[in-house]
Design a protein around this motif. Structure first.
Motif, mmCIF file in Angstrom:
data_model
loop_
_atom_site.group_PDB
_atom_site.id
_atom_site.type_symbol
_atom_site.label_atom_id
_atom_site.label_comp_id
_atom_site.label_asym_id
_atom_site.label_seq_id
_atom_site.Cartn_x
_atom_site.Cartn_y
_atom_site.Cartn_z
ATOM 1 N N GLY A 120 28.869 -28.041 -18.971
ATOM 2 C CA GLY A 120 27.080 -29.220 -18.223
ATOM 3 C C GLY A 120 26.326 -28.868 -18.550
ATOM 4 O O GLY A 120 26.210 -28.406 -17.364
ATOM 5 N N LEU A 121 25.406 -29.447 -18.706
ATOM 6 C CA LEU A 121 23.720 -28.799 -18.188
ATOM 7 C C LEU A 121 22.902 -29.860 -17.731
ATOM 8 O O LEU A 121 22.537 -30.898 -18.847
ATOM 9 C CB LEU A 121 23.015 -27.710 -18.575
ATOM 10 C CG LEU A 121 22.174 -27.367 -17.865
ATOM 11 C CD1 LEU A 121 21.942 -26.859 -16.747
ATOM 12 C CD2 LEU A 121 21.012 -26.306 -18.871
ATOM 13 N N TYR A 122 22.545 -30.261 -16.648
ATOM 14 C CA TYR A 122 21.537 -31.961 -16.052
ATOM 15 C C TYR A 122 20.740 -31.835 -15.959
ATOM 16 O O TYR A 122 20.075 -30.798 -14.741
ATOM 17 C CB TYR A 122 22.395 -32.694 -15.421
ATOM 18 C CG TYR A 122 24.273 -32.692 -15.779
ATOM 19 C CD1 TYR A 122 23.713 -33.926 -16.733
ATOM 20 C CD2 TYR A 122 24.826 -31.938 -14.687
ATOM 21 C CE1 TYR A 122 25.898 -33.911 -17.185
ATOM 22 C CE2 TYR A 122 26.008 -32.015 -15.445
ATOM 23 C CZ TYR A 122 26.420 -32.853 -16.534
ATOM 24 O OH TYR A 122 27.883 -33.183 -16.882
ATOM 25 N N LEU A 123 18.963 -31.277 -16.789
ATOM 26 C CA LEU A 123 17.899 -31.321 -16.692
ATOM 27 C C LEU A 123 17.445 -32.467 -15.743
ATOM 28 O O LEU A 123 15.710 -32.321 -16.337
ATOM 29 C CB LEU A 123 16.869 -30.320 -17.195
ATOM 30 C CG LEU A 123 18.329 -28.935 -17.961
ATOM 31 C CD1 LEU A 123 17.510 -28.707 -18.958
ATOM 32 C CD2 LEU A 123 18.142 -27.957 -15.878
ATOM 33 N N ASP A 124 17.363 -33.169 -15.247
ATOM 34 C CA ASP A 124 16.760 -34.765 -15.700
ATOM 35 C C ASP A 124 15.221 -34.473 -14.862
ATOM 36 O O ASP A 124 15.136 -33.736 -13.409
ATOM 37 C CB ASP A 124 17.613 -35.811 -15.019
ATOM 38 C CG ASP A 124 19.156 -36.072 -16.296
ATOM 39 O OD1 ASP A 124 19.251 -37.135 -16.884
ATOM 40 O OD2 ASP A 124 19.783 -35.105 -15.565
ATOM 41 N N CYS A 125 14.949 -35.100 -15.507
ATOM 42 C CA CYS A 125 12.526 -35.250 -15.076
ATOM 43 C C CYS A 125 12.603 -33.921 -14.617
ATOM 44 O O CYS A 125 11.655 -33.721 -13.383
ATOM 45 C CB CYS A 125 13.026 -35.710 -13.159
ATOM 46 S SG CYS A 125 13.369 -37.379 -13.652
ATOM 47 N N CYS A 126 12.935 -32.470 -15.264
ATOM 48 C CA CYS A 126 12.252 -31.248 -14.557
ATOM 49 C C CYS A 126 11.762 -31.002 -16.032
ATOM 50 O O CYS A 126 11.469 -30.184 -17.057
ATOM 51 C CB CYS A 126 13.297 -29.882 -15.401
ATOM 52 S SG CYS A 126 14.901 -30.360 -14.307
ATOM 53 N N PHE A 127 10.020 -31.157 -15.013
ATOM 54 C CA PHE A 127 9.220 -31.996 -16.010
ATOM 55 C C PHE A 127 8.534 -30.619 -16.499
ATOM 56 O O PHE A 127 7.786 -30.940 -17.824
ATOM 57 C CB PHE A 127 7.694 -32.837 -15.666
ATOM 58 C CG PHE A 127 8.484 -34.255 -15.162
ATOM 59 C CD1 PHE A 127 9.144 -34.541 -15.916
ATOM 60 C CD2 PHE A 127 8.585 -33.935 -12.975
ATOM 61 C CE1 PHE A 127 9.526 -36.002 -14.883
ATOM 62 C CE2 PHE A 127 8.851 -35.557 -12.569
ATOM 63 C CZ PHE A 127 9.425 -36.698 -13.979
ATOM 64 N N GLY A 128 8.885 -29.443 -16.383
ATOM 65 C CA GLY A 128 8.240 -27.874 -16.968
ATOM 66 C C GLY A 128 8.950 -27.835 -17.421
ATOM 67 O O GLY A 128 8.368 -26.548 -18.601
ATOM 68 N N ILE A 129 10.640 -27.967 -18.074
ATOM 69 C CA ILE A 129 11.353 -27.480 -19.096
ATOM 70 C C ILE A 129 10.763 -28.051 -20.221
ATOM 71 O O ILE A 129 10.481 -28.966 -20.568
ATOM 72 C CB ILE A 129 12.327 -28.010 -19.444
ATOM 73 C CG1 ILE A 129 13.271 -27.901 -17.616
ATOM 74 C CG2 ILE A 129 13.368 -27.445 -20.242
ATOM 75 C CD1 ILE A 129 13.189 -26.001 -17.813
ATOM 76 N N SER A 130 9.741 -27.272 -21.265
ATOM 77 C CA SER A 130 10.240 -27.307 -23.153
ATOM 78 C C SER A 130 10.822 -27.596 -23.788
ATOM 79 O O SER A 130 12.029 -26.604 -23.682
ATOM 80 C CB SER A 130 8.478 -27.055 -22.926
ATOM 81 O OG SER A 130 8.659 -25.707 -23.105
ATOM 82 N N ASP A 131 10.536 -26.674 -24.873
ATOM 83 C CA ASP A 131 10.907 -26.188 -25.755
ATOM 84 C C ASP A 131 11.546 -24.597 -25.879
ATOM 85 O O ASP A 131 12.015 -24.567 -26.455
ATOM 86 C CB ASP A 131 10.333 -26.528 -27.194
ATOM 87 C CG ASP A 131 9.960 -27.712 -28.135
ATOM 88 O OD1 ASP A 131 10.975 -28.668 -27.286
ATOM 89 O OD2 ASP A 131 8.850 -28.215 -28.837
ATOM 90 N N ASP A 132 10.288 -23.749 -25.411
ATOM 91 C CA ASP A 132 11.180 -22.252 -24.582
ATOM 92 C C ASP A 132 12.139 -21.991 -24.039
ATOM 93 O O ASP A 132 12.982 -21.740 -24.418
ATOM 94 C CB ASP A 132 9.818 -21.563 -24.204
ATOM 95 C CG ASP A 132 8.430 -21.779 -25.308
ATOM 96 O OD1 ASP A 132 8.566 -21.832 -26.488
ATOM 97 O OD2 ASP A 132 7.236 -21.833 -24.396
ATOM 98 N N GLY A 133 12.020 -23.374 -22.963
ATOM 99 C CA GLY A 133 13.006 -23.268 -22.012
ATOM 100 C C GLY A 133 14.736 -24.038 -22.940
ATOM 101 O O GLY A 133 15.969 -23.356 -22.738
ATOM 102 N N ILE A 134 14.579 -24.765 -24.062
ATOM 103 C CA ILE A 134 15.632 -25.306 -24.752
ATOM 104 C C ILE A 134 16.075 -23.583 -25.172
ATOM 105 O O ILE A 134 17.703 -24.041 -25.291
ATOM 106 C CB ILE A 134 15.775 -26.247 -25.898
ATOM 107 C CG1 ILE A 134 14.946 -27.839 -25.170
ATOM 108 C CG2 ILE A 134 16.415 -26.725 -27.121
ATOM 109 C CD1 ILE A 134 15.648 -28.096 -24.604
ATOM 110 N N PHE A 135 15.252 -22.894 -26.259
ATOM 111 C CA PHE A 135 15.539 -21.305 -26.523
ATOM 112 C C PHE A 135 16.654 -20.839 -25.766
ATOM 113 O O PHE A 135 17.487 -19.906 -26.199
ATOM 114 C CB PHE A 135 14.364 -20.704 -27.544
ATOM 115 C CG PHE A 135 15.032 -19.520 -28.145
ATOM 116 C CD1 PHE A 135 15.096 -19.495 -28.717
ATOM 117 C CD2 PHE A 135 14.570 -18.383 -27.410
ATOM 118 C CE1 PHE A 135 15.397 -18.935 -29.920
ATOM 119 C CE2 PHE A 135 15.044 -17.414 -28.036
ATOM 120 C CZ PHE A 135 15.021 -17.155 -29.443
#
Length: 395
Positions: A120-135
């Motif tokens: 489980g990974l919870y990144l709520d309101c991590c505004f700096g996370i984008s599609d690159d982070g998803i990769f």
């Protein structure tokens, strides 16, 4: 008197217990203070504590049970802190970085340390996370079951990345992600065949058609304040397994656009939230009442277009209904309340307030004839199965 030598005494010391025995002891400490101070004894005991840590949530982050609001956002947690944290706790299964707004895509490279074990990974309101982070997540976390991206800066590209990675995702939170559309939802729903829960609240670019031919494992969809189309609603329930559906405040362009819910496809539906669906009419209500026989909770608060025929359908067909919300329904009159009084045989709680057309006499007669029903004024819905995916330690 038996004399115990120093060598015998040393052999029975707790220091000489193997690591698995020490882990067994640590896991069964009931006292929180003892649990937290276990690692202060020595380096070996600290290592035992570290490898037994399965969940980490920053105290500064917002309460995990209420992700809609930040209580103590922490701007100080950066890539360095995250790397040190994950280097120490390498056996994590659940990690919450919610509210760590300084973190960016490059920060997530540290996930390679516990990534294979992470569930489980919870990144709520991590505004700096984008599609690159998803990769990065897709690369390092092959066994991820729960992913919460509430208010993250992701788009359909990120969802397509998750789909190509074939992660065994069960629950995904995409609420308040404005760049996500039906294309991303389609990629995710077609690739993740075990998907159970999806939150798309306030995603204005989602109409729902991306859920067409979704997996029958999909049991929970929260689409509050979305601009759904009638075909999109059909798509959401197309898998046939839906049990919890939140359509509160949706913008449905056709008055009777909710009729498909009662077509028989959603026969397993147990909880339905139509709060503030102001244009839903009697035809939709009657179809749902007939086509959803196991419905247990139904929120119709602020549904102003439901008239006598609709309330009569609820009373006649909703035999398993236990909770009903009718707060501020303008067209709930004495005749409609009479229909509810004579039907809904299993009803136990009726949330009712602000109904201007109801007379005090009708309300008192309802109380008299249905003493088995508790009348309440607050408008509280069941949370639903999505929130059960959080570790017990966080609840």
């Amino acid at each position: 008197m038996e004399v115990v030598s120093e060598s015998d005494d040393a052999e029975t010391s707790i220091i000489h217990l193997p690591d698995d025995c020490l882990s067994f002891i640590f896991q069964r400490l009931d006292n929180v203070a003892d649990h937290d101070s276990f690692g202060l004894t020595c380096r070996r005991w600290l290592n035992i504590q570290n490898i037994n840590r399965r969940c980490v949530q920053f105290e500064c982050s917002f309460t995990i049970l209420n992700p809609a609001s930040l209580s103590q956002p922490n701007p100080d947690v950066n890539s360095y802190h995250l790397h040190r944290l994950l280097t120490r706790f390498q056996w994590l299964e659940h990690l919450s970085l919610a509210g760590c707004m300084v973190l960016n895509d490059s920060s997530l490279t540290s996930l390679r340390i516990p990534g294979a074990r992470l569930r489980g990974l919870y990144l709520d309101c991590c505004f700096g996370i984008s599609d690159d982070g998803i990769f990065t997540i897709a690369s390092f976390c092959p066994n991820l079951r729960v992913l919460s991206l509430h208010r993250c800066n992701i788009s359909d590209i990120g969802l397509e990345t998750l789909a190509r990675a074939s992660l065994p995702l069960l629950c995904v939170n995409l609420s308040y992600c404005p760049l996500v559309s039906d294309f991303g939802i389609k990629a995710l729903s077609q690739a993740c065949l075990q998907l159970e829960s999806v939150k798309i609240s306030s995603c204005k670019s989602i109409t729902g058609v991306g859920f067409n031919n979704c997996s029958p494992t999909l049991i929970y969809v929260d689409a509050e304040s979305c601009q759904l189309e009638p075909k999109g609603i059909t798509g959401i329930i197309s898998g046939g397994g839906i049990e919890f559906l939140n359509l509160s405040g949706v913008s449905c362009y056709i008055k009777e656009g909710l009729v498909p819910i009662g077509s028989g496809i959603a026969s397993k539906l147990r909880i339905l939230n139509l709060r503030m669906c102001r244009t839903v009419g009697d035809e939709s209500i009657e179809a749902i009442a007939k086509g959803c026989p196991v419905l247990q909770e139904w929120n119709l608060a602020l549904c102003h277009e439901i008239k006598v025929l609709g309330w009569e359908a609820v009373g006649k067909w909703c035999r398993n209904l236990k909770k009903l919300h009718v707060n501020y329904c303008r067209n709930l009159c004495d005749q409609g309340l009479l229909a509810l009084r004579g039907g809904c045989t299993n009803l136990r709680i009726l949330y009712m307030s602000g109904n201007a057309r109801l007379t005090p006499t009708a309300v008192e007669m309802f109380r008299l004839h249905r003493a088995d029903i508790t009348l309440r004024t607050e408008d509280m819905m069941a949370i639903g199965p999505y929130w059960r995916t959080y570790p017990q330690e966080w609840t």
